[in-house]
Design a protein around this motif. Structure first.
Motif, PDB file in Angstrom:
ATOM      1  N   THR A 240       1.010  42.870  19.068  1.00 55.36           N
ATOM      2  CA  THR A 240       1.035  44.267  18.303  1.00 55.36           C
ATOM      3  C   THR A 240       2.244  44.225  17.387  1.00 55.36           C
ATOM      4  OG1 THR A 240       2.218  45.408  19.935  1.00 55.36           O
ATOM      5  CG2 THR A 240       0.103  45.543  20.432  1.00 55.36           C
ATOM      6  N   VAL A 241       1.880  45.274  16.267  1.00 49.94           N
ATOM      7  CA  VAL A 241       3.049  45.504  15.346  1.00 49.94           C
ATOM      8  C   VAL A 241       4.242  45.360  16.175  1.00 49.94           C
ATOM      9  CG1 VAL A 241       4.121  46.952  14.076  1.00 49.94           C
ATOM     10  CG2 VAL A 241       1.873  45.885  13.665  1.00 49.94           C
ATOM     11  N   SER A 314       0.976  37.089   9.030  1.00 50.47           N
ATOM     12  CA  SER A 314       1.892  36.661   8.264  1.00 50.47           C
ATOM     13  C   SER A 314       3.328  37.423   8.731  1.00 50.47           C
ATOM     14  CB  SER A 314       1.809  37.128   6.766  1.00 50.47           C
ATOM     15  OG  SER A 314       2.898  36.726   5.981  1.00 50.47           O
ATOM     16  N   PHE A 315       4.414  36.657   8.904  1.00 51.74           N
ATOM     17  CA  PHE A 315       5.655  37.280   9.475  1.00 51.74           C
ATOM     18  C   PHE A 315       6.969  36.592   8.909  1.00 51.74           C
ATOM     19  CE2 PHE A 315       8.402  36.672  13.176  1.00 51.74           C
ATOM     20  CZ  PHE A 315       8.999  37.846  13.408  1.00 51.74           C
ATOM     21  N   CYS A 316       7.744  37.359   8.504  1.00 50.18           N
ATOM     22  CA  CYS A 316       9.015  36.922   7.944  1.00 50.18           C
ATOM     23  C   CYS A 316       9.985  37.779   8.476  1.00 50.18           C
ATOM     24  CB  CYS A 316       8.783  36.779   6.458  1.00 50.18           C
ATOM     25  SG  CYS A 316       8.950  38.275   5.491  1.00 50.18           S
ATOM     26  N   ILE A 317      11.268  37.282   8.351  1.00 43.30           N
ATOM     27  CA  ILE A 317      12.609  38.160   8.359  1.00 43.30           C
ATOM     28  C   ILE A 317      13.450  37.614   7.258  1.00 43.30           C
ATOM     29  CG2 ILE A 317      12.676  38.133  10.835  1.00 43.30           C
ATOM     30  CD1 ILE A 317      14.862  35.876  11.041  1.00 43.30           C
ATOM     31  N   VAL A 325       9.193  41.693   8.447  1.00 44.03           N
ATOM     32  CA  VAL A 325       7.880  42.304   7.788  1.00 44.03           C
ATOM     33  C   VAL A 325       6.736  41.583   8.660  1.00 44.03           C
ATOM     34  CG1 VAL A 325       6.424  42.594   5.810  1.00 44.03           C
ATOM     35  CG2 VAL A 325       8.848  42.504   5.692  1.00 44.03           C
ATOM     36  N   VAL A 326       5.666  42.149   8.981  1.00 45.70           N
ATOM     37  CA  VAL A 326       4.658  41.494   9.891  1.00 45.70           C
ATOM     38  C   VAL A 326       3.307  41.931   9.433  1.00 45.70           C
ATOM     39  CG1 VAL A 326       4.525  43.166  11.933  1.00 45.70           C
ATOM     40  CG2 VAL A 326       3.589  40.672  12.193  1.00 45.70           C
ATOM     41  N   THR A 327       2.388  41.360   9.090  1.00 45.02           N
ATOM     42  CA  THR A 327       0.906  41.868   8.768  1.00 45.02           C
ATOM     43  C   THR A 327       0.048  40.901   9.331  1.00 45.02           C
ATOM     44  OG1 THR A 327       0.966  40.176   6.584  1.00 45.02           O
ATOM     45  CG2 THR A 327       1.758  42.558   6.463  1.00 45.02           C
ATOM     46  N   PHE A 328      -1.090  41.898   9.641  1.00 44.60           N
ATOM     47  CA  PHE A 328      -2.394  40.979  10.076  1.00 44.60           C
ATOM     48  C   PHE A 328      -3.579  41.549   9.062  1.00 44.60           C
ATOM     49  CE2 PHE A 328      -6.469  41.090  12.410  1.00 44.60           C
ATOM     50  CZ  PHE A 328      -6.570  39.632  12.586  1.00 44.60           C
ATOM     51  N   VAL A 329      -4.455  40.733   8.542  1.00 46.93           N
ATOM     52  CA  VAL A 329      -5.776  41.097   8.102  1.00 46.93           C
ATOM     53  C   VAL A 329      -6.827  40.475   8.473  1.00 46.93           C
ATOM     54  CG1 VAL A 329      -6.860  40.726   5.645  1.00 46.93           C
ATOM     55  CG2 VAL A 329      -4.373  41.232   5.731  1.00 46.93           C
ATOM     56  N   SER A 330      -7.801  41.227   8.962  1.00 45.49           N
ATOM     57  CA  SER A 330      -9.021  40.898   9.315  1.00 45.49           C
ATOM     58  C   SER A 330      -9.992  40.769   7.996  1.00 45.49           C
ATOM     59  CB  SER A 330      -9.683  41.997  10.494  1.00 45.49           C
ATOM     60  OG  SER A 330     -11.121  41.682  10.827  1.00 45.49           O
ATOM     61  N   GLY A 331     -10.507  39.650   7.704  1.00 41.33           N
ATOM     62  CA  GLY A 331     -11.551  39.325   6.711  1.00 41.33           C
ATOM     63  C   GLY A 331     -10.945  38.072   5.967  1.00 41.33           C
ATOM     64  N   PRO A 332     -11.680  37.641   5.106  1.00 45.35           N
ATOM     65  CA  PRO A 332     -11.161  36.468   4.234  1.00 45.35           C
ATOM     66  C   PRO A 332     -10.155  36.869   3.366  1.00 45.35           C
ATOM     67  CG  PRO A 332     -13.342  37.433   3.244  1.00 45.35           C
ATOM     68  CD  PRO A 332     -13.179  38.203   4.438  1.00 45.35           C
TER      69      PRO A 332
END
Length: 470
Positions: A240-241, A314-317, A325-332
């Motif tokens: 999870t986030v 995508s995950f970065c410090i 920062v953390v993100t997730f995208v469902s889809g193309p």
């Protein structure tokens, strides 16, 4: 400390503009700066059920898992159970390759910084599940060789991290899914993280989405996750986030978890952020241990991305700004991850993230034309009016792998024209140069790499090296 209220509003506007027409079924972002944090979610987590995407929805982490595997393995280094510069065969005597000399000299460090050169990028054995899944992957490696002498090049290495996971299993006596729980999730305080796929039934979990024939529409993926044999490389962990913000804060604090428990020594946390190899290419940032070290907007962001069926993480410090920062995208729409990340980085730094190349491109070297090949990929390059026409084909390997990759959505063939943007560097024709400013966008660049001792001439794109064969 930065005021995050305007940033939150800016990100909320970006998410509100997303829909299936923009290639997004659902998305989530988490941001932590110093002691402040927030998260936002948008859209649908599961197109099969209409489940809403919320900030506590779990998702498949994909290859960002490689940072988890690295951290867990380095805990064993801290404990004196593993030596980074020891040969892999010291811990896995069964490890073998078609190139026997390479198998003898590949070290544990080379697994974690993608310099081992093992030519088995898409290998995904699916027949074995459970305790012996990772072992089944390693058992297939004797059929594969190396693209270059270990330590002389950079080639994104799923097999390297499966081997790292196998070392973790051997040194802890636990299967990967339990070892990552006891060695990382529990001590770090990642309360909802799991590498057990059946846990997805017990909590809200996102399902990836893919394009379909109807314009502007998406459909749920038919494949939830990649095979368990590749768990250590990113196939199975669900997070999870909150889990990833906790993990990122631990790294920013030099290995000290928010709970006050030490997960990793200061020395090894710093070693993960220290460059170990650099090709000097805009398309391939320096690599530390696990982390890709991207120069952006006047600072350095330590990053990793990850794909899963129908989704991307995508995950970065950003150590200079004490940010995660953390993100997730469902889809193309994978590049939405870049938009969200660069929005945060530009807000924190006060600088624009620039296109990673400048100047007038040199004439294209006609000698780049030819045939290139690595495992499960053949590329034919022609030079036309200074541009490159790159035809890619995915040759048949076996029915098991083809079934997995078809469900994952890997195209069997493609043809892309690249235009020169700098000496030996090309971008896809028609693509907005601004798309190359972000983490994922840069990976779409293609570089012409000359031969060096131990490494033949080849091209480098998507963090992969493909040698010239004729």
């Amino acid at each position: 400390m930065a005021d995050l209220v305007p940033l939150r509003a800016q990100l909320a506007d970006i998410l509100a503009a997303q829909s299936t027409a923009t290639g997004v079924a659902g998305a989530v972002i988490g941001v932590a700066v110093g002691g402040d944090q927030f998260s936002l979610a948008h859209g649908t987590a599961n197109l099969n059920t209409g489940q809403e995407f919320t900030t506590d929805t779990g998702w498949l982490l994909g290859s960002v898992t490689k940072l988890l595997t690295t951290t867990a393995l380095l805990r064993l280094v801290d404990a004196g159970a593993v030596d980074l510069d020891a040969p892999v065969r010291q811990y896995l005597p069964e490890f073998a390759l078609a190139d026997t000399d390479a198998a003898e000299v590949i070290t544990v460090r080379m697994l974690l910084n993608h310099t081992n050169g093992i030519d088995a990028d898409d290998l995904m054995p699916a027949a074995v599940r459970g305790r012996d899944a990772t072992r089944s992957y390693v058992a297939e490696l004797p059929d594969f060789g190396c693209l270059f002498e270990p330590g002389t090049g950079l080639h994104y290495s799923n097999p390297g991290f499966v081997l790292a996971a196998r070392i973790i299993e051997e040194r802890t006596g636990l299967p990967y899914e339990r070892a990552i729980q006891t060695e990382l999730f529990d001590p770090c305080g990642m309360r909802d993280a799991t590498a057990v796929q059946t846990q997805a039934f017990l909590r809200p979990t996102a399902i990836g989405a893919r394009a379909c024939d109807e314009a502007g529409s998406l459909r749920a993926t038919s494949l939830f996750s990649l095979p368990e044999s590749a768990a250590g490389a990113g196939a199975t962990p669900i997070v999870t986030v909150a889990d990833m913000l906790t993990f990122g804060r631990m790294h920013l604090a030099g290995g000290l978890a928010p709970t006050g428990r030490r997960v990793l020594s200061d020395e090894l946390a710093a070693a993960m952020l220290t460059p170990t190899f650099d090709l000097g290419l805009p398309s391939a940032p320096p690599i530390g241990l696990g982390w890709w070290l991207d120069p952006l907007a006047g600072t350095t962001a330590a990053w990793h991305g990850g794909g899963s069926p129908g989704g991307a993480s995508s995950f970065c410090i950003v150590p200079e700004h004490d940010a995660v920062v953390v993100t997730f995208v469902s889809g193309p729409n994978v590049l939405l991850n870049d938009t969200l990340h660069t929005t945060v980085i530009e807000y924190l730094t006060g600088h624009q993230v620039d296109v990673p190349f400048a100047g007038v491109p040199a004439d294209t070297d006609p000698a780049i034309a030819g045939e290139y090949a690595a495992f499960h990929v053949d590329k034919s390059i022609s030079v036309l009016d200074g541009n490159l026409l790159v035809r890619t084909a995915v040759p048949f390997y076996d029915e098991e792998l083809e079934s997995v990759l078809d469900a994952y959505g890997m195209p069997r063939a493609s043809s892309v024209t690249y235009v020169p943007v700098a000496p030996g560097l090309f971008r896809p024709e028609g693509a907005d140069p601004r798309t190359t400013t972000g983490f994922y966008g840069r990976l779409g660049l293609l570089a012409d790499l000359p031969s060096v001792p131990g490494r033949p001439r080849g091209i480098h794109t998507g963090l992969r090296f493909v040698p010239r064969i004729s």
